[in-house]
Design a protein around this motif. Sequence first.
Motif, mmCIF file in Angstrom:
data_model
loop_
_atom_site.group_PDB
_atom_site.id
_atom_site.type_symbol
_atom_site.label_atom_id
_atom_site.label_comp_id
_atom_site.label_asym_id
_atom_site.label_seq_id
_atom_site.Cartn_x
_atom_site.Cartn_y
_atom_site.Cartn_z
ATOM 1 N N ARG A 251 -34.859 23.494 -83.076
ATOM 2 C CA ARG A 251 -33.691 22.819 -83.128
ATOM 3 C C ARG A 251 -33.693 21.448 -82.890
ATOM 4 O O ARG A 251 -33.263 20.678 -83.587
ATOM 5 C CB ARG A 251 -32.756 23.361 -81.902
ATOM 6 N N VAL B 282 -21.427 35.265 -68.459
ATOM 7 C CA VAL B 282 -20.587 36.237 -69.434
ATOM 8 C C VAL B 282 -21.054 35.982 -70.897
ATOM 9 O O VAL B 282 -21.183 34.961 -71.130
ATOM 10 C CB VAL B 282 -19.121 35.670 -69.228
ATOM 11 N N SER B 283 -21.361 37.025 -71.442
ATOM 12 C CA SER B 283 -21.833 36.990 -72.867
ATOM 13 C C SER B 283 -21.099 37.805 -73.826
ATOM 14 O O SER B 283 -20.576 38.835 -73.336
ATOM 15 C CB SER B 283 -23.421 37.260 -72.953
ATOM 16 N N GLY B 284 -21.003 37.197 -74.981
ATOM 17 C CA GLY B 284 -20.258 38.191 -76.163
ATOM 18 C C GLY B 284 -19.287 37.410 -76.866
ATOM 19 O O GLY B 284 -18.623 37.907 -77.663
ATOM 20 N N GLY B 285 -19.030 35.932 -76.658
ATOM 21 C CA GLY B 285 -18.209 35.030 -77.298
ATOM 22 C C GLY B 285 -16.884 35.523 -77.235
ATOM 23 O O GLY B 285 -16.608 36.383 -76.290
ATOM 24 N N LYS C 15 -28.382 35.134 -67.217
ATOM 25 C CA LYS C 15 -27.664 34.765 -68.460
ATOM 26 C C LYS C 15 -28.455 33.641 -69.154
ATOM 27 O O LYS C 15 -28.463 33.612 -70.450
ATOM 28 C CB LYS C 15 -26.095 34.572 -68.192
ATOM 29 N N HIS D 80 -31.009 35.384 -71.124
ATOM 30 C CA HIS D 80 -30.493 35.926 -72.428
ATOM 31 C C HIS D 80 -30.126 34.843 -73.471
ATOM 32 O O HIS D 80 -30.606 35.031 -74.548
ATOM 33 C CB HIS D 80 -29.045 36.470 -71.796
ATOM 34 N N ASN D 81 -29.858 33.542 -73.144
ATOM 35 C CA ASN D 81 -29.397 32.592 -73.968
ATOM 36 C C ASN D 81 -30.906 32.255 -74.795
ATOM 37 O O ASN D 81 -30.882 31.871 -75.982
ATOM 38 C CB ASN D 81 -28.752 31.647 -73.479
ATOM 39 N N ILE E 183 -24.557 38.759 -76.935
ATOM 40 C CA ILE E 183 -25.029 38.306 -78.332
ATOM 41 C C ILE E 183 -26.616 39.171 -78.552
ATOM 42 O O ILE E 183 -26.776 39.327 -79.713
ATOM 43 C CB ILE E 183 -25.192 36.891 -78.269
ATOM 44 N N GLN F 59 -27.182 22.438 -79.943
ATOM 45 C CA GLN F 59 -27.271 23.219 -78.939
ATOM 46 C C GLN F 59 -26.247 22.852 -77.516
ATOM 47 O O GLN F 59 -26.243 21.296 -77.328
ATOM 48 C CB GLN F 59 -28.690 23.454 -78.365
ATOM 49 N N LYS F 60 -26.254 23.825 -76.695
ATOM 50 C CA LYS F 60 -25.313 23.038 -75.477
ATOM 51 C C LYS F 60 -26.528 23.014 -74.349
ATOM 52 O O LYS F 60 -26.314 22.580 -73.455
ATOM 53 C CB LYS F 60 -24.395 24.264 -75.096
ATOM 54 N N GLY F 61 -27.874 23.798 -74.586
ATOM 55 C CA GLY F 61 -28.748 23.405 -73.712
ATOM 56 C C GLY F 61 -29.318 24.411 -72.969
ATOM 57 O O GLY F 61 -30.343 24.316 -72.225
ATOM 58 N N THR F 62 -28.756 25.794 -72.911
ATOM 59 C CA THR F 62 -29.115 26.912 -72.102
ATOM 60 C C THR F 62 -30.698 27.227 -72.516
ATOM 61 O O THR F 62 -31.459 27.768 -71.643
ATOM 62 C CB THR F 62 -28.192 27.962 -71.997
ATOM 63 N N GLU G 254 -31.901 34.581 -77.294
ATOM 64 C CA GLU G 254 -30.793 34.254 -78.238
ATOM 65 C C GLU G 254 -31.427 33.278 -79.297
ATOM 66 O O GLU G 254 -31.432 33.621 -80.350
ATOM 67 C CB GLU G 254 -29.511 33.999 -77.626
ATOM 68 N N TYR G 255 -31.999 32.217 -78.558
ATOM 69 C CA TYR G 255 -32.419 31.240 -79.451
ATOM 70 C C TYR G 255 -33.691 31.571 -80.170
ATOM 71 O O TYR G 255 -33.624 31.144 -81.328
ATOM 72 C CB TYR G 255 -32.781 30.147 -78.522
ATOM 73 N N ASN H 71 -21.180 28.839 -68.249
ATOM 74 C CA ASN H 71 -22.773 28.981 -68.635
ATOM 75 C C ASN H 71 -23.414 27.730 -67.480
ATOM 76 O O ASN H 71 -24.068 26.841 -68.034
ATOM 77 C CB ASN H 71 -22.918 28.717 -69.852
#
Length: 462
Positions: free
Chosen positions: A283, A124-127, A179, A182-183, A359, A255-258, A186-187, A99
């Motif tokens: 968050r 790359v998404s999908g865990g 991506k 996308h995140n 996701i 969070q990791k920040g995206t 997702e948030y 990421n």
Amino acid sequence: MKEFEIAVYGLGVMGSSLAKNLISKGFSTALFGKSQEERESFQAQGKFTVFSTEKALVNSLKRPRVIFLMVTAGNVVDFVIDSLLPLLDEGDILIDGGNSHFKDTQRRCHGLLEKGIQFLGVGVSGGEKGALTGPSMMVGGSKKAWDSCGYILERMAARVGEEYCCSFLGKEGAGHYVKMVHNGIEYAMLQLIADFYSFMKKGLGLSHQEITEIFTRWKHTELNSYLIDITAAVLAKKDGDGEPLVEKIRDFARQKGTGSWTLEEAIARGVYAPTISEAVFSRYFSQDTQLRKEGSQVLQVTIKPITLENYEKKLKDAFYLAMLVSYAQGIALIQKASADYGWEIDLPLAVSLWREGCIIRSELLQDITKALKESDKNILLSQSFGDLGKREQALRQISAKAIEAGVAVSTLLSVISYYDSCRTEKMNVNLVQALRDCFGAHTYERTDREGRFHTDWMEGED
Ligand code: 6PG
């Protein structure tokens, strides 16, 4: 010695899964694990070739060499690239599947190209599970590299029928940008789910069991999506004492920040994204536990018990619109960034990559892809979603009821704000312009004449 088609560098959770995915698709894959533990734990799982030196790894590959880096985003990517560079030859390909920030990808693309190395930044998404069985992959960087090894990435990816959820989207950081957004979406969706949950619980007074059943039923409706699926499963999960496990989790989100990067980009590009913004701030705000503790005692509200007829249908309609609005904000951001950075991203193609594997995959994305193929206007303006009026009414009622009940659901409320903003032809910022001109002589434009104007607004006043 055997010449491998591709290498995976880094055998963490995602790296291991992607490596197994490649091998299962029949690609001869060389692996590199930095630590002995990493190597041994992987080798214990089957017959894999895991190298312990970069030199041996690079020498094992056929040319042009293709090395898929699955290491922690940030400086580590640069360290790894620097250690591989002296071993590589012109035309070799490095792929970063972490990421990474799109600006880092941009810098790496240019820097490596000067050294004759082709670089791809792949979102790359999908865990873990997606990486193993078929993720969604958003690719950017060197078109030459994509033309040479894109077929390998396509084969790894999820599919919708015969279509791969993997494609080249544009030069430089285009893939990592998509991506990142996308995140951001997702948030937004995660927080919307939480806000709807709060409204059902604190506003409507539904039991945990009743809420779980509603989310479970939504799995089989137009809301069908990965996040609704896992919400039903998470809510149903009981702790050892039979109580819902989720109720025992501390209300402190990390969070990791995206998501924050997405918001920073929305500001930089001037794209209105209130739902992503509220989700990101929820968050951060969750971490201010002291204020919330004191505020719950000091700040009084008169909460009225609320009722809402036919609430399950209304919740479903409102949630549909909330999902649509979240996608709308993210898509608008990608569209603006593509124009600003000159990436020429094919918007329907980019969005179609989210239909499986990732996701935020959902049934709704089929219609969104169709809408974007017909027009590049904001998806809220499309006819592909039927009459949004009923859903708007439901969302408005729920928003009003949430305010009446004093339930803190700022992300949910942001959805109706976005909807109303989008349908307001004449905004109120004419007054803002007048005030700016009054105190700072910032000038204003008129509706009836060309040019910039300044008025002495306080003429005759003391
Ligand atoms: C995915 C996920 C994955 C991860 C994000 C968000 O697409 O597979 O988005 O990349 O969940 O890093 O993580 P945070 O919520 O910790 O920022």
